[in-house]
Scaffold this motif. Structure first.
Motif, PDB file in Angstrom:
ATOM      1  N   GLY A  17       0.810  -1.204   0.000  1.00  0.00           N
ATOM      2  CA  GLY A  17       0.000   0.000   0.000  1.00  0.00           C
ATOM      3  C   GLY A  17       0.845   1.255   0.000  1.00  0.00           C
ATOM      4  O   GLY A  17       1.988   1.251   0.463  1.00  0.00           O
ATOM      5  N   ALA A  18       0.258   2.311  -0.527  1.00  0.00           N
ATOM      6  CA  ALA A  18       0.866   3.639  -0.475  1.00  0.00           C
ATOM      7  C   ALA A  18       0.057   4.453   0.520  1.00  0.00           C
ATOM      8  O   ALA A  18      -1.175   4.527   0.421  1.00  0.00           O
ATOM      9  CB  ALA A  18       0.832   4.303  -1.852  1.00  0.00           C
ATOM     10  N   ARG A  19       0.759   5.050   1.476  1.00  0.00           N
ATOM     11  CA  ARG A  19       0.095   5.871   2.488  1.00  0.00           C
ATOM     12  C   ARG A  19       0.559   7.310   2.353  1.00  0.00           C
ATOM     13  O   ARG A  19       1.758   7.568   2.209  1.00  0.00           O
ATOM     14  CB  ARG A  19       0.406   5.325   3.875  1.00  0.00           C
ATOM     15  N   LEU A  20      -0.392   8.209   2.401  1.00  0.00           N
ATOM     16  CA  LEU A  20      -0.116   9.642   2.377  1.00  0.00           C
ATOM     17  C   LEU A  20      -0.658  10.201   3.681  1.00  0.00           C
ATOM     18  O   LEU A  20      -1.855  10.063   3.961  1.00  0.00           O
ATOM     19  CB  LEU A  20      -0.802  10.291   1.172  1.00  0.00           C
ATOM     20  N   ASP A  21       0.218  10.744   4.491  1.00  0.00           N
ATOM     21  CA  ASP A  21      -0.161  11.231   5.822  1.00  0.00           C
ATOM     22  C   ASP A  21      -0.896  10.153   6.618  1.00  0.00           C
ATOM     23  O   ASP A  21      -1.883  10.415   7.299  1.00  0.00           O
ATOM     24  CB  ASP A  21      -1.017  12.490   5.710  1.00  0.00           C
ATOM     25  N   GLY A  22      -0.427   8.918   6.493  1.00  0.00           N
ATOM     26  CA  GLY A  22      -0.982   7.803   7.250  1.00  0.00           C
ATOM     27  C   GLY A  22      -2.209   7.152   6.645  1.00  0.00           C
ATOM     28  O   GLY A  22      -2.653   6.113   7.118  1.00  0.00           O
ATOM     29  N   LYS A  23      -2.769   7.739   5.589  1.00  0.00           N
ATOM     30  CA  LYS A  23      -3.991   7.206   4.965  1.00  0.00           C
ATOM     31  C   LYS A  23      -3.622   6.368   3.748  1.00  0.00           C
ATOM     32  O   LYS A  23      -2.817   6.795   2.915  1.00  0.00           O
ATOM     33  CB  LYS A  23      -4.891   8.365   4.535  1.00  0.00           C
ATOM     34  N   LEU A  24      -4.215   5.176   3.649  1.00  0.00           N
ATOM     35  CA  LEU A  24      -3.989   4.312   2.495  1.00  0.00           C
ATOM     36  C   LEU A  24      -4.654   4.943   1.268  1.00  0.00           C
ATOM     37  O   LEU A  24      -5.871   5.112   1.229  1.00  0.00           O
ATOM     38  CB  LEU A  24      -4.569   2.913   2.745  1.00  0.00           C
ATOM     39  N   VAL A  25      -3.838   5.307   0.260  1.00  0.00           N
ATOM     40  CA  VAL A  25      -4.352   5.980  -0.934  1.00  0.00           C
ATOM     41  C   VAL A  25      -4.076   5.207  -2.211  1.00  0.00           C
ATOM     42  O   VAL A  25      -4.568   5.575  -3.278  1.00  0.00           O
ATOM     43  CB  VAL A  25      -3.797   7.416  -1.064  1.00  0.00           C
ATOM     44  N   GLY A  26      -3.276   4.130  -2.113  1.00  0.00           N
ATOM     45  CA  GLY A  26      -2.955   3.352  -3.304  1.00  0.00           C
ATOM     46  C   GLY A  26      -2.596   1.931  -2.938  1.00  0.00           C
ATOM     47  O   GLY A  26      -2.160   1.657  -1.817  1.00  0.00           O
ATOM     48  N   ILE A  27      -2.799   1.035  -3.911  1.00  0.00           N
ATOM     49  CA  ILE A  27      -2.485  -0.379  -3.699  1.00  0.00           C
ATOM     50  C   ILE A  27      -1.802  -0.951  -4.934  1.00  0.00           C
ATOM     51  O   ILE A  27      -2.000  -0.473  -6.057  1.00  0.00           O
ATOM     52  CB  ILE A  27      -3.742  -1.220  -3.383  1.00  0.00           C
ATOM     53  N   ALA A  28      -1.019  -1.972  -4.702  1.00  0.00           N
ATOM     54  CA  ALA A  28      -0.437  -2.764  -5.784  1.00  0.00           C
ATOM     55  C   ALA A  28      -0.484  -4.221  -5.361  1.00  0.00           C
ATOM     56  O   ALA A  28      -0.183  -4.546  -4.214  1.00  0.00           O
ATOM     57  CB  ALA A  28       0.997  -2.337  -6.066  1.00  0.00           C
ATOM     58  N   HIS A  29      -0.878  -5.076  -6.299  1.00  0.00           N
ATOM     59  CA  HIS A  29      -0.888  -6.522  -6.096  1.00  0.00           C
ATOM     60  C   HIS A  29       0.034  -7.121  -7.150  1.00  0.00           C
ATOM     61  O   HIS A  29      -0.046  -6.744  -8.319  1.00  0.00           O
ATOM     62  CB  HIS A  29      -2.290  -7.111  -6.297  1.00  0.00           C
ATOM     63  N   TYR A  30       0.875  -8.044  -6.742  1.00  0.00           N
ATOM     64  CA  TYR A  30       1.791  -8.648  -7.706  1.00  0.00           C
ATOM     65  C   TYR A  30       2.066 -10.099  -7.343  1.00  0.00           C
ATOM     66  O   TYR A  30       1.762 -10.551  -6.239  1.00  0.00           O
ATOM     67  CB  TYR A  30       3.094  -7.852  -7.807  1.00  0.00           C
ATOM     68  N   LEU A  31       2.626 -10.816  -8.293  1.00  0.00           N
ATOM     69  CA  LEU A  31       2.960 -12.222  -8.109  1.00  0.00           C
ATOM     70  C   LEU A  31       4.156 -12.571  -8.968  1.00  0.00           C
ATOM     71  O   LEU A  31       4.496 -11.846  -9.904  1.00  0.00           O
ATOM     72  CB  LEU A  31       1.768 -13.122  -8.449  1.00  0.00           C
ATOM     73  N   PHE A  32       4.783 -13.678  -8.633  1.00  0.00           N
ATOM     74  CA  PHE A  32       5.893 -14.207  -9.420  1.00  0.00           C
ATOM     75  C   PHE A  32       5.411 -15.485 -10.085  1.00  0.00           C
ATOM     76  O   PHE A  32       4.621 -16.231  -9.523  1.00  0.00           O
ATOM     77  CB  PHE A  32       7.095 -14.498  -8.529  1.00  0.00           C
ATOM     78  N   HIS A  33       5.901 -15.724 -11.303  1.00  0.00           N
ATOM     79  CA  HIS A  33       5.544 -16.957 -11.991  1.00  0.00           C
ATOM     80  C   HIS A  33       6.721 -17.448 -12.830  1.00  0.00           C
ATOM     81  O   HIS A  33       7.557 -16.648 -13.263  1.00  0.00           O
ATOM     82  CB  HIS A  33       4.287 -16.777 -12.852  1.00  0.00           C
ATOM     83  N   PRO A  34       6.798 -18.761 -13.035  1.00  0.00           N
ATOM     84  CA  PRO A  34       7.892 -19.296 -13.839  1.00  0.00           C
ATOM     85  C   PRO A  34       7.734 -18.905 -15.306  1.00  0.00           C
ATOM     86  O   PRO A  34       6.627 -18.612 -15.767  1.00  0.00           O
ATOM     87  CB  PRO A  34       7.776 -20.812 -13.661  1.00  0.00           C
ATOM     88  N   THR A  35       8.854 -18.890 -15.996  1.00  0.00           N
ATOM     89  CA  THR A  35       8.853 -18.683 -17.443  1.00  0.00           C
ATOM     90  C   THR A  35       9.679 -19.802 -18.069  1.00  0.00           C
ATOM     91  O   THR A  35      10.473 -20.453 -17.385  1.00  0.00           O
ATOM     92  CB  THR A  35       9.466 -17.320 -17.831  1.00  0.00           C
ATOM     93  N   PHE A  36       9.504 -20.014 -19.339  1.00  0.00           N
ATOM     94  CA  PHE A  36      10.228 -21.085 -20.013  1.00  0.00           C
ATOM     95  C   PHE A  36      11.679 -20.729 -20.305  1.00  0.00           C
ATOM     96  O   PHE A  36      12.547 -21.578 -20.266  1.00  0.00           O
ATOM     97  CB  PHE A  36       9.537 -21.463 -21.331  1.00  0.00           C
ATOM     98  N   TRP A  37      11.959 -19.483 -20.606  1.00  0.00           N
ATOM     99  CA  TRP A  37      13.265 -19.138 -21.141  1.00  0.00           C
ATOM    100  C   TRP A  37      14.145 -18.327 -20.198  1.00  0.00           C
ATOM    101  O   TRP A  37      15.259 -17.935 -20.572  1.00  0.00           O
ATOM    102  CB  TRP A  37      13.093 -18.376 -22.455  1.00  0.00           C
TER     103      TRP A  37
END
Length: 146
Positions: free
Chosen positions: A53-73
């Motif tokens: 999360g991104a907090r501005l003056d202590g307030k949650l104002v943004g989010i990011a969700h991510y993951l890792f996954h295998p690749t072939f190459w």
């Protein structure tokens, strides 16, 4: 000042408002219970899905969700699946800071790449994306499974 860090249990209500904003922007629906299920998955530290999360003056104002996954190459790739900043907080560096934190996690994991998708007409976000990343011309197609 923008502070980036892991999502915390007390972020639940603010996180859902941001997640719903993200889903509304992309014109997708999730049943109410889907938000609770996703929240629980994000709180499983060390699991396969990550949320910050991104907090501005202590307030949650943004989010990011991510993951890792295998690749072939190459080694695993990092996919930034969701990135959303509330409208009132845009233009203050939250989105860039979230991307940079995900990039840091990808480097720490020795990922081969960090990538994401967005709508072609998402011009305001693409201005930032063009500054921090490279567009290689790929177009995404979704095959309906049901």
């Amino acid at each position: 000042m923008i502070d980036i860090g892991p999502l915390r249990p007390e972020d639940r209500v603010a996180w859902e408002a941001l997640a719903r904003g993200y889903k509304t922007f992309y014109e997708t629906t999730v049943p109410d219970e889907g938000y609770e299920e996703t929240w629980q998955r994000l709180l499983l530290h060390g699991a396969e899905l990550y949320g910050i999360g991104a907090r501005l003056d202590g307030k949650l104002v943004g989010i990011a969700h991510y993951l890792f996954h295998p690749t072939f190459w190459a080694t695993d790739a990092c996919y930034l699946q969701d990135l959303f900043v509330e409208e009132a907080a845009r233009g203050q560096g939250a989105a860039r800071a979230l991307i940079e934190r995900v990039a840091q996690a990808a480097r720490e994991r020795d990922a081969s790449r960090l990538y994401w998708t967005t709508k072609q007409e998402n011009t305001s976000a693409r201005i930032l994306y063009d500054r921090v990343a490279r567009f290689h011309g790929f177009i995404r197609y979704d095959y309906p499974l049901n």
